[in-house]
Design an enzyme around this catalytic site. Structure first.
Site, PDB file in Angstrom:
ATOM      1  N   CYS A  48     -12.027 -15.499  -9.904  1.00 43.73           N
ATOM      2  CA  CYS A  48     -13.586 -15.860  -9.770  1.00 43.73           C
ATOM      3  C   CYS A  48     -14.294 -15.447 -11.161  1.00 43.73           C
ATOM      4  CB  CYS A  48     -14.051 -14.438  -8.772  1.00 43.73           C
ATOM      5  SG  CYS A  48     -15.602 -14.735  -8.349  1.00 43.73           S
ATOM      6  N   GLU A  84     -18.043 -23.506  -1.602  1.00 43.82           N
ATOM      7  CA  GLU A  84     -16.821 -22.581  -2.093  1.00 43.82           C
ATOM      8  C   GLU A  84     -16.025 -22.376  -0.955  1.00 43.82           C
ATOM      9  OE1 GLU A  84     -16.934 -19.184  -4.262  1.00 43.82           O
ATOM     10  OE2 GLU A  84     -18.680 -19.583  -5.244  1.00 43.82           O
ATOM     11  N   CYS A  98     -20.674 -20.881  -9.095  1.00 43.93           N
ATOM     12  CA  CYS A  98     -19.169 -20.703  -8.936  1.00 43.93           C
ATOM     13  C   CYS A  98     -18.848 -20.881 -10.448  1.00 43.93           C
ATOM     14  CB  CYS A  98     -18.602 -21.815  -8.199  1.00 43.93           C
ATOM     15  SG  CYS A  98     -16.781 -21.707  -7.936  1.00 43.93           S
TER      16      CYS A  98
HETATM   17  N1  LIG Z   1     -14.156 -19.381  -3.440  1.00 45.07           N
HETATM   18  C1  LIG Z   1     -13.188 -19.256  -4.569  1.00 45.07           C
HETATM   19  C2  LIG Z   1     -13.122 -17.870  -5.172  1.00 45.07           C
HETATM   20  C3  LIG Z   1     -14.557 -17.472  -6.047  1.00 45.07           C
HETATM   21  C4  LIG Z   1     -14.778 -18.612  -7.106  1.00 45.07           C
HETATM   22  C5  LIG Z   1     -16.278 -18.276  -7.522  1.00 45.07           C
HETATM   23  N2  LIG Z   1     -17.227 -17.377  -7.090  1.00 45.07           N
HETATM   24  C6  LIG Z   1     -16.349 -18.300  -9.110  1.00 45.07           C
HETATM   25  O1  LIG Z   1     -17.083 -17.718  -9.818  1.00 45.07           O
HETATM   26  O2  LIG Z   1     -15.173 -18.557  -9.763  1.00 45.07           O
HETATM   27  C7  LIG Z   1     -11.839 -19.570  -4.221  1.00 45.07           C
HETATM   28  O3  LIG Z   1     -11.494 -19.309  -2.934  1.00 45.07           O
HETATM   29  O4  LIG Z   1     -10.878 -20.202  -4.940  1.00 45.07           O
END
Ligand SMILES: N[C@H](CCC[C@H](N)C(=O)O)C(=O)O
Length: 271
Positions: free
Chosen positions: A77, A199, A208
């Site tokens: 993340c 997401e 994200c």
């Molecule tokens: N939902 C994403 C993880 C969080 C990604 C996002 N919040 C970031 O800042 O990279 C997944 O399941 O791969």
């Protein structure tokens, strides 16, 4: 039990300091914590554990145990790492502006910059093919990108602000058996992109971090460039991304909003 609330370009998180890795952080508890009515409300949870106490190999002392709002585990993340770093620095738990954070996608070196923004070495952003997604009746052909977690990046001429992302866009479950983060992008000119994202495990978020790296890698791939640097505008703000063979960086803000105490009875009742 202490918690903090923070965000990176309005991708928001509950942060749980748990150095000895004693919390029983079940998927049900994560979903309850992230619920914006019955919990604190967030896109995800960042549990702060010592790598040694969590049984993971890392060059860093601290490991980010990231969970999506639905309770699922994701490898990485990008916005979360910046908030995690802000917490460690403010709490006096990180020495110096440069250190390493352990994540399920591997170690991520970070730098806290003079202006308070954080630069994260995000590792390789690898093009893994192409696939399709549907938003309502509209279909998009996207570029699949692995940033430690899976992304499908779709460029469009239509203003992405007009997309209805209230529901999960359809995608090819055979191509993405573990699910996928879906980005929709306008190219605004040399080194300037605008993005919205649905997401995996969350729904539409205002930002994200891994997604912004994926969209710059996809733009570079489509342009046939060796490397690229881009400003990416997301609904929650702006980040700067660089992509080169085998490496990428993400630079952006990180804020701690609040500190508080989780009610023990609530914790016990929501396990
Ligand atoms: N939902 C994403 C993880 C969080 C990604 C996002 N919040 C970031 O800042 O990279 C997944 O399941 O791969």
């Amino acid at each position: 039990m202490e918690f903090l609330k923070g965000h990176g370009t309005q991708n928001d998180f509950v942060l749980l300091p748990d150095p000895a890795a004693r919390l029983d952080l079940t998927p049900a508890r994560v979903a309850a914590l992230c619920d914006r009515q019955r919990g604190i409300g967030a896109d995800g949870v960042l549990r702060v554990v010592r790598a040694a106490d969590f049984g993971v190999e890392s060059a860093g002392e601290w490991f980010m145990d990231y969970r999506n709002a639905d309770g699922s585990i994701a490898e990485m993340c990008g916005n979360g790492v910046r908030v995690f770093v802000r917490y460690l620095v403010d709490a006096g738990l990180a020495a110096g502006p440069e250190f390493v954070i352990g994540t399920r996608a591997g170690d991520r070196p970070v730098v806290v910059r003079e202006d308070g923004t954080v630069t994260v070495q995000m590792g390789p952003a690898t093009i893994t093919g192409s696939s399709v997604t549907m938003v309502g009746e509209q279909s998009f052909s996207g570029v699949a990108v692995d940033v430690g977690n899976p992304h499908l990046v779709s460029f469009t001429e239509d203003d992405v602000a007009g997309l209805d992302l209230r529901d999960q866009p359809a995608f090819d479950g055979d191509f993405f058996p573990e699910g996928v983060n879906l980005e929709f992008v306008n190219a605004l000119g040399e080194g300037h992109l605008r993005m919205r994202v649905y997401e995996r495990g969350v729904g539409e978020t205002r930002a994200c971090g891994t997604g912004t790296v994926a969209v710059v890698a996809a733009a570079q791939h489509l342009a046939g460039l060796e490397s690229a640097e881009s400003v990416v505008d997301i609904p929650g703000g702006r980040v700067v991304v660089t992509v080169a063979p085998g490496e990428s960086t993400l630079t952006g803000p990180a804020e701690i909003v609040a500190r508080g105490e989780l009610d023990e009875a609530w914790w016990a009742a929501n396990g």
